[in-house]
Design an enzyme around this catalytic site. Structure first.
Site, PDB file in Angstrom:
ATOM      1  N   LYS A 106       3.154   8.936   0.658  1.00 19.93           N
ATOM      2  CA  LYS A 106       3.904  10.022   0.007  1.00 19.93           C
ATOM      3  C   LYS A 106       3.500  11.325   0.691  1.00 19.93           C
ATOM      4  O   LYS A 106       2.607  12.030   0.215  1.00 19.93           O
ATOM      5  CB  LYS A 106       3.519  10.109  -1.472  1.00 19.93           C
ATOM      6  CG  LYS A 106       4.109   9.047  -2.364  1.00 19.93           C
ATOM      7  CD  LYS A 106       3.977   9.478  -3.829  1.00 19.93           C
ATOM      8  CE  LYS A 106       3.284   8.422  -4.626  1.00 19.93           C
ATOM      9  NZ  LYS A 106       3.115   8.778  -6.046  1.00 19.93           N
ATOM     10  N   GLY A 117      -4.381  12.022  -0.275  1.00 19.87           N
ATOM     11  CA  GLY A 117      -5.171  11.749   0.930  1.00 19.87           C
ATOM     12  C   GLY A 117      -6.666  11.969   0.723  1.00 19.87           C
ATOM     13  O   GLY A 117      -7.473  11.683   1.609  1.00 19.87           O
ATOM     14  N   ASP A 158      -1.629   9.232  -1.116  1.00 24.71           N
ATOM     15  CA  ASP A 158      -0.994  10.231  -1.970  1.00 24.71           C
ATOM     16  C   ASP A 158      -1.545  11.610  -1.559  1.00 24.71           C
ATOM     17  O   ASP A 158      -1.091  12.171  -0.575  1.00 24.71           O
ATOM     18  CB  ASP A 158      -1.347   9.832  -3.417  1.00 24.71           C
ATOM     19  CG  ASP A 158      -0.642  10.646  -4.474  1.00 24.71           C
ATOM     20  OD1 ASP A 158       0.544  10.953  -4.301  1.00 24.71           O
ATOM     21  OD2 ASP A 158      -1.275  10.965  -5.489  1.00 24.71           O
TER      22      ASP A 158
HETATM   23  P1  IMP Z   1      -5.232   9.899  -3.265  1.00 24.03           P
HETATM   24  O1  IMP Z   1      -4.532   9.723  -1.940  1.00 24.03           O
HETATM   25  O2  IMP Z   1      -6.688  10.202  -3.170  1.00 24.03           O
HETATM   26  O3  IMP Z   1      -4.514  10.915  -4.114  1.00 24.03           O
HETATM   27  O4  IMP Z   1      -5.187   8.565  -4.101  1.00 24.03           O
HETATM   28  C1  IMP Z   1      -4.483   7.463  -3.701  1.00 24.03           C
HETATM   29  C2  IMP Z   1      -4.626   6.410  -4.762  1.00 24.03           C
HETATM   30  O5  IMP Z   1      -3.947   6.819  -5.960  1.00 24.03           O
HETATM   31  C3  IMP Z   1      -3.945   5.115  -4.327  1.00 24.03           C
HETATM   32  O6  IMP Z   1      -4.821   4.271  -3.640  1.00 24.03           O
HETATM   33  C4  IMP Z   1      -3.451   4.558  -5.634  1.00 24.03           C
HETATM   34  O7  IMP Z   1      -4.475   3.773  -6.226  1.00 24.03           O
HETATM   35  C5  IMP Z   1      -3.191   5.757  -6.497  1.00 24.03           C
HETATM   36  N1  IMP Z   1      -1.749   6.128  -6.456  1.00 24.03           N
HETATM   37  C6  IMP Z   1      -1.190   7.181  -5.845  1.00 24.03           C
HETATM   38  N2  IMP Z   1       0.147   7.203  -6.008  1.00 24.03           N
HETATM   39  C7  IMP Z   1       0.444   6.108  -6.742  1.00 24.03           C
HETATM   40  C8  IMP Z   1       1.685   5.559  -7.230  1.00 24.03           C
HETATM   41  O8  IMP Z   1       2.795   6.079  -7.025  1.00 24.03           O
HETATM   42  N3  IMP Z   1       1.577   4.415  -7.948  1.00 24.03           N
HETATM   43  C9  IMP Z   1       0.387   3.791  -8.192  1.00 24.03           C
HETATM   44  N4  IMP Z   1      -0.782   4.259  -7.741  1.00 24.03           N
HETATM   45  C10 IMP Z   1      -0.764   5.417  -7.026  1.00 24.03           C
END
Ligand code: IMP
Ligand code: MG
Length: 181
Positions: free
Chosen positions: A130, A104, A102
């Site tokens: 995403k 990252g 998401d």
């Molecule tokens: P980030 O990339 O640090 O923002 O966090 C990624 C984490 O957020 C992922 O491993 C998921 O656990 C959670 N996450 C991000 N987007 C979604 C979604 O659309 N549905 C469910 N969990 C999500």
């Protein structure tokens, strides 16, 4: 259960094809090497099982669990390990297996953290990506599918701990926004 989801975004059959494609690609890229797949709990547990069964190379599996420091729902990118690896990855080829990338931030920190343990190589394989949400430029070698900026559940992904068991990937319904049970 259906009322908690708005619409199915990716069907199980498409996910099967995605796992086959990723498995073939990784098996070919790592043809003469042994790898350790490192699943990031809990979200990656379903994808990890499918990916591993599509590999034709020798592999070991391990899991890590991290939680993000930060206020409320904001990911700070500083992750705390809540369950560490069982294996020593020094000198090993590792592939971090994620459910979704998401912002990252989590992955970026995890890559750096595991890098300090001196593996022979690090790659990342995520089921979903995403790209519109990215806050930090993190390398992701293998991407199953890019998806729009929607909150998805199913195939390991949760909302408030639920819906990980749904076989398809769906967009979360509006009913859930107020914390519906
Ligand atoms: P980030 O990339 O640090 O923002 O966090 C990624 C984490 O957020 C992922 O491993 C998921 O656990 C959670 N996450 C991000 N987007 C979604 C979604 O659309 N549905 C469910 N969990 C999500
Ligand atoms: Mg996760």
């Amino acid at each position: 259960m259906a009322k908690y989801v708005k619409e199915v975004l990716i069907r199980r059959e498409e996910i099967d094809l995605m796992c086959k494609r990723l498995g073939d690609q990784i098996s070919s890229d790592y043809a003469d090497r042994e790898v350790i797949l490192i699943g990031v709990l809990k979200g990656a547990y379903v994808f990890m099982a499918d990916l591993a069964r599509n590999l034709t190379i020798p592999c070991r599996i391990d899991f890590i669990s991290v939680s993000s420091y930060g206020s409320g729902t904001r990911s700070s990118g500083i992750v705390r390990i809540t369950k560490d690896l069982d294996s020593d990855i020094t000198g090993k080829h590792i592939i971090i297996v994620e459910d979704i990338v998401d912002s990252g931030l989590t992955l970026n920190h995890l890559r750096q953290l595991l890098g300090t343990r001196k593996p022979a190589s690090i790659a990342v394989c995520t089921a979903f990506d995403k790209p519109d949400r990215r806050k930090v430029n993190v390398k992701v070698e293998y991407v199953g599918m890019q998806i729009p900026d929607e909150f998805i559940v199913g195939y390991g992904l949760d909302f408030d701990g639920k819906y990980r068991n749904l076989p398809d990937v769906s967009i979360l319904g509006d009913d859930n926004q107020g914390g519906a049970k």
